[in-house]
Each structure stands twice: as structure tokens, then as C-alpha cells.
Motif scaffolding. Sequence first.
Motif, PDB file in Angstrom:
ATOM      1  N   UNK A  82       0.997  -0.876   0.108  1.00  0.00           N
ATOM      2  CA  UNK A  82       0.246   0.275   0.133  1.00  0.00           C
ATOM      3  C   UNK A  82       0.766   1.345   0.099  1.00  0.00           C
ATOM      4  N   UNK A  83       1.871   1.423   0.757  1.00  0.00           N
ATOM      5  CA  UNK A  83       2.569   2.388   1.163  1.00  0.00           C
ATOM      6  C   UNK A  83       3.466   2.083  -0.365  1.00  0.00           C
ATOM      7  N   UNK A  84       4.067   1.979  -0.795  1.00  0.00           N
ATOM      8  CA  UNK A  84       4.698   1.910  -2.087  1.00  0.00           C
ATOM      9  C   UNK A  84       4.319   2.899  -2.795  1.00  0.00           C
ATOM     10  N   UNK A  85       2.177   2.017  -3.216  1.00  0.00           N
ATOM     11  CA  UNK A  85       1.971   1.945  -4.382  1.00  0.00           C
ATOM     12  C   UNK A  85       1.574   3.424  -4.266  1.00  0.00           C
ATOM     13  N   UNK A  87       2.569   5.778  -2.905  1.00  0.00           N
ATOM     14  CA  UNK A  87       4.429   6.922  -3.408  1.00  0.00           C
ATOM     15  C   UNK A  87       4.350   7.009  -4.524  1.00  0.00           C
ATOM     16  N   UNK A  88       3.901   5.988  -5.268  1.00  0.00           N
ATOM     17  CA  UNK A  88       3.716   5.865  -6.906  1.00  0.00           C
ATOM     18  C   UNK A  88       3.413   6.394  -7.744  1.00  0.00           C
ATOM     19  N   UNK A  89       1.475   6.252  -6.964  1.00  0.00           N
ATOM     20  CA  UNK A  89       0.854   7.367  -7.852  1.00  0.00           C
ATOM     21  C   UNK A  89       0.853   8.485  -7.138  1.00  0.00           C
ATOM     22  N   UNK A  90       1.290   8.860  -6.309  1.00  0.00           N
ATOM     23  CA  UNK A  90       1.630  10.283  -5.867  1.00  0.00           C
ATOM     24  C   UNK A  90       3.010  10.789  -6.656  1.00  0.00           C
ATOM     25  N   UNK A  91       4.037  10.142  -7.139  1.00  0.00           N
ATOM     26  CA  UNK A  91       4.547  10.294  -7.944  1.00  0.00           C
ATOM     27  C   UNK A  91       4.134  10.883  -9.659  1.00  0.00           C
ATOM     28  N   UNK A  92       3.210  10.209  -9.865  1.00  0.00           N
ATOM     29  CA  UNK A  92       2.027  10.574 -11.077  1.00  0.00           C
ATOM     30  C   UNK A  92       1.663  11.273 -10.508  1.00  0.00           C
ATOM     31  N   UNK A  93       1.499  11.661  -9.934  1.00  0.00           N
ATOM     32  CA  UNK A  93       0.083  12.953  -9.633  1.00  0.00           C
ATOM     33  C   UNK A  93       0.976  13.957  -9.929  1.00  0.00           C
ATOM     34  N   UNK A  94       2.269  14.168  -9.616  1.00  0.00           N
ATOM     35  CA  UNK A  94       2.974  15.825  -9.535  1.00  0.00           C
ATOM     36  C   UNK A  94       3.637  15.396 -11.146  1.00  0.00           C
ATOM     37  N   UNK A  95       3.788  14.798 -11.977  1.00  0.00           N
ATOM     38  CA  UNK A  95       3.745  14.567 -13.486  1.00  0.00           C
ATOM     39  C   UNK A  95       2.689  15.150 -13.690  1.00  0.00           C
ATOM     40  N   UNK A  96       1.924  14.818 -13.216  1.00  0.00           N
ATOM     41  CA  UNK A  96       0.651  15.893 -14.368  1.00  0.00           C
ATOM     42  C   UNK A  96       0.805  17.347 -13.672  1.00  0.00           C
ATOM     43  N   UNK A 113       6.848   2.408 -11.874  1.00  0.00           N
ATOM     44  CA  UNK A 113       7.378   1.580 -11.505  1.00  0.00           C
ATOM     45  C   UNK A 113       6.770   1.361 -10.114  1.00  0.00           C
ATOM     46  N   UNK A 114       7.202   2.172  -9.181  1.00  0.00           N
ATOM     47  CA  UNK A 114       6.741   2.408  -7.819  1.00  0.00           C
ATOM     48  C   UNK A 114       5.365   1.368  -7.517  1.00  0.00           C
ATOM     49  N   UNK A 115       4.428   1.751  -8.831  1.00  0.00           N
ATOM     50  CA  UNK A 115       2.910   1.260  -8.204  1.00  0.00           C
ATOM     51  C   UNK A 115       2.908  -0.232  -8.845  1.00  0.00           C
ATOM     52  N   UNK A 116       3.877  -0.857  -9.743  1.00  0.00           N
ATOM     53  CA  UNK A 116       4.182  -1.962 -10.104  1.00  0.00           C
ATOM     54  C   UNK A 116       4.767  -2.659  -8.934  1.00  0.00           C
ATOM     55  N   UNK A 117       4.953  -2.022  -8.674  1.00  0.00           N
ATOM     56  CA  UNK A 117       6.600  -2.823  -7.372  1.00  0.00           C
ATOM     57  C   UNK A 117       5.137  -3.377  -6.158  1.00  0.00           C
ATOM     58  N   UNK A 118       4.165  -2.272  -5.750  1.00  0.00           N
ATOM     59  CA  UNK A 118       2.929  -2.475  -4.750  1.00  0.00           C
ATOM     60  C   UNK A 118       2.282  -3.821  -5.375  1.00  0.00           C
ATOM     61  N   UNK A 119       2.009  -3.243  -6.809  1.00  0.00           N
ATOM     62  CA  UNK A 119       0.979  -4.395  -6.756  1.00  0.00           C
ATOM     63  C   UNK A 119       1.670  -6.144  -6.509  1.00  0.00           C
ATOM     64  N   UNK A 120       2.497  -6.174  -7.043  1.00  0.00           N
ATOM     65  CA  UNK A 120       3.671  -7.154  -7.108  1.00  0.00           C
ATOM     66  C   UNK A 120       3.208  -7.928  -5.851  1.00  0.00           C
ATOM     67  N   UNK A 121       4.294  -7.035  -4.433  1.00  0.00           N
ATOM     68  CA  UNK A 121       4.249  -6.761  -2.987  1.00  0.00           C
ATOM     69  C   UNK A 121       2.734  -7.845  -3.057  1.00  0.00           C
ATOM     70  N   UNK A 122       1.613  -7.414  -3.107  1.00  0.00           N
ATOM     71  CA  UNK A 122       0.341  -7.862  -3.012  1.00  0.00           C
ATOM     72  C   UNK A 122      -0.231  -9.108  -3.486  1.00  0.00           C
ATOM     73  N   UNK A 123       0.409  -9.121  -4.809  1.00  0.00           N
ATOM     74  CA  UNK A 123      -0.126 -10.123  -5.984  1.00  0.00           C
ATOM     75  C   UNK A 123       0.980 -11.682  -5.101  1.00  0.00           C
TER      76      UNK A 123
END
Length: 127
Positions: A82-85, A87-96, A113-123
Motif C-alpha cells: 500500500x505504501x509503495x503504491x 508513493x508511486x501514485x503521488x509521483x504520477x500526480x506530480x507528473x500531471x 514502477x512503484x505502483x507495479x512493485x506495490x501490485x507485485x508485493x500484493x500478489x
Amino acid sequence: MTESPFSPRASQRQRLDQFGIGMAGLCAIHCVATVVIVSGLGLGGHFLLAPEIHRFGLLLALVVAAVAIGWGALKHRRAAPFVIAMTGLTFMGGALASPHGTQEAVLTIIGVALVSVGHLLNLRSPR
């Protein structure tokens, strides 16, 4: 024994995680291709740089991550995915909020990349 997240009987949460990873990959490809095509060839800027594509992508990523990773966090009680994903969504929002170009692409690629890592850890978390 836990079931493989890639089996035909995978849960809805696992499928959402897989979808999220696939979306992240497509987003990264879009970012790199946009920088290369628009910078190198001067083509497609009106479509590839359209703010609506980025807003829709972030909205879709937020919904998929919130459901899949939030659901997973409730099931397996692990905060790391959750925390990693998030953080990734925050970077994506910053990109906007960044102007189109390299900075936006770098922030987005770090985010996906961070959102993907969050999904992989979740899996990979125990069900």
C-alpha cells in the motif's frame, strides 16, 4: 499451498493487480514513445501530449490501485504494498503538475514502477 496469481482460478483482487501491472507497463511505454516520437520526429504531439490521456490514466490507476491494493492490505495486513503504491501514485500526480517533456516522463515512469512493485508485493502476499 497458495494458488498461483496467474492461474485461471485467480481471485478478482489478483486479476486487478495483474491489470494494474499491465496498465503501468503501457503507461511507461506511452511516456517513452511520446518523448521519442514528439522530440525526434515532431509527430503526434496534439494526441500523445493531450492532458486528457494523462488525467484518465491517473484516475484509472488510482481506482485500480485503491481497490486491489486496499483489498489486499485488508486481507494480508501488510502495509508495504500500500505504501509503495501510494508513493508511486503521488509521483504520477506530480507528473500531471509538470510541463510536458522529460521531467513529466521521468516522474511518471518512477510512479508507474512503484505502483507495479506495490501490485507485485500484493500478489505475492499470503492470502
